[in-house]
Design an enzyme around this catalytic site. Structure first.
Site, PDB file in Angstrom:
ATOM      1  N   LYS A  52       0.417  -1.336  -0.150  1.00  0.00           N
ATOM      2  CA  LYS A  52      -0.018   0.365   0.490  1.00  0.00           C
ATOM      3  C   LYS A  52       0.726   1.260  -0.201  1.00  0.00           C
ATOM      4  CE  LYS A  52      -3.825  -2.607   2.103  1.00  0.00           C
ATOM      5  NZ  LYS A  52      -4.238  -2.855   2.941  1.00  0.00           N
ATOM      6  N   GLN A  96      -4.325  -1.134   9.512  1.00  0.00           N
ATOM      7  CA  GLN A  96      -4.190  -3.338   8.548  1.00  0.00           C
ATOM      8  C   GLN A  96      -4.681  -4.365   9.860  1.00  0.00           C
ATOM      9  OE1 GLN A  96      -3.090  -3.756   6.114  1.00  0.00           O
ATOM     10  NE2 GLN A  96      -4.134  -5.637   6.628  1.00  0.00           N
ATOM     11  N   ASP A 119     -10.988   2.797   3.844  1.00  0.00           N
ATOM     12  CA  ASP A 119     -11.206   1.864   3.841  1.00  0.00           C
ATOM     13  C   ASP A 119     -12.700   1.278   4.140  1.00  0.00           C
ATOM     14  OD1 ASP A 119      -9.255  -0.096   3.872  1.00  0.00           O
ATOM     15  OD2 ASP A 119      -8.424  -0.417   5.897  1.00  0.00           O
TER      16      ASP A 119
END
Ligand code: NDP
Length: 291
Positions: A52, A96, A119
């Site tokens: 990412k 994460q 997200d």
């Protein structure tokens, strides 16, 4: 059979994003800035976060990696999130997953400010998605719909069967495919571990999205001739012939299923790269909305 090539599609979307970023900065906008919180040193998570961060650099974003030990308390992690919520230099951030067991993931999801939740996991953003209102779409389902769109896959009136109902993949995927939009307008069946006639249902799918985390679970018997098959699963299996010591397997037995399908995603190189592109899209959207 046509491959839904996530690697190639994500590469061309990244080029488009890089151009948008250049134009945005030329008009006086600030470089989009994404931060990622990584708790602990889980091998797969480290790989995903690094990918990412690398993707951010590639499209001209600023990126920040916040690494925290897996012994961090829930309270201390929530305090870190609050810091990022209040950091005016940041457009968006992610935490994460998975997190260590002593940390409640839903508390963490709720603590992220919806305006920075690139997200797309916060309940407020999930609600806006369900109402078909503008928001950050959850990265993996968003990546899948972008891919279906790029390949001009017909979805209207089709039967879409989603296997798996997680909050981050299966459930939002079922909502997106049922929306009055393109891609969407499907008749959707959402299945899970309590579904009794899974194979029969899958065999009626025009579009089959598989996200259960069981390598090569879906064999040719589950698939109708001509179906579109999207394999979200990624499992690391030991493989001493590889330098890394493992290889990645999807939830679909590719060699058997591919000849029956009209479109299919490979693993790796299918849904995975598209997930990262969605994160970049959401971050750029956040940066633009803040100007
Ligand atoms: P979860 O473990 O959170 O959810 C799995 C789902 O599958 C659950 O809803 C579960 O049902 C269902 N399930 C399990 N066994 C069966 C079965 N035998 N029959 C039918 N349904 C079953 O997984 P995620 O959604 O987080 O991830 C799924 C896979 O996708 C994993 O391999 C993961 O690594 C991968 N992934 C890939 C991403 C990418 O970018 N490509 C991003 C995110 C995930 P129940 O709810 O009843 O327990």
């Amino acid at each position: 059979m046509k491959l839904l090539d996530g690697r190639a599609t994500s590469a061309s979307i990244k080029e488009e994003i890089a151009q948008e970023v250049e134009a945005f900065i030329a008009k006086g906008g600030r470089k989009p800035h994404l931060a990622a919180i990584l708790v602990g040193e889980n091998g797969a998570s480290v790989t995903y976060v690094n990918a990412k961060v690398k993707a951010c650099e590639k499209v001209g974003f600023e990126s920040t990696l916040v690494q925290l030990p897996d012994t961090i308390s829930e309270e201390a992690l929530l305090a870190e999130i609050e810091k990022l919520n209040n950091d005016a230099t940041l457009d968006g951030f992610i935490v994460q997953l998975p997190l260590p067991e002593h940390i409640d993931e839903s508390k963490v999801t709720m603590a992220i400010s919806p305006e920075k939740d690139v997200d797309g996991f916060h309940p407020e953003n999930i609600g806006l998605m369900a109402l078909n209102l503008p928001t950050f779409l959850p990265a993996t389902p968003y990546g899948i719909v972008q891919m279906l769109e790029r390949y001009e896959v017909e979805t209207s009136g089709k039967h879409c069967v989603v296997v798996g109902r997680s909050h981050i993949v299966g459930s939002p995927m079922s909502i997106l495919m049922g929306r009055n939009a393109y891609p969407g307008n499907c008749t959707v069946t959402l299945t899970h571990s309590r579904t009794t006639n899974l194979m029969e249902l899958c065999r009626t799918a025009d579009i089959l999205v598989v996200a259960l985390g069981k390598p090569e679970f879906v064999t040719a018997d589950y698939v109708k001739e001509g179906a579109v098959v999207v394999d979200v699963g990624i499992t690391r299996v030991k493989d001493d012939s590889k330098k890394s010591g493992f290889r990645l397997l999807g939830d679909v037995k590719f060699d058997e299923v591919a000849p029956k399908s009209s479109f299919i995603t490979p693993v790796p190189g299918g849904v995975g790269p598209m997930t990262i592109v969605s994160l970049l899209r959401n971050t750029l959207q956040a940066a633009k909305s803040r100007e």
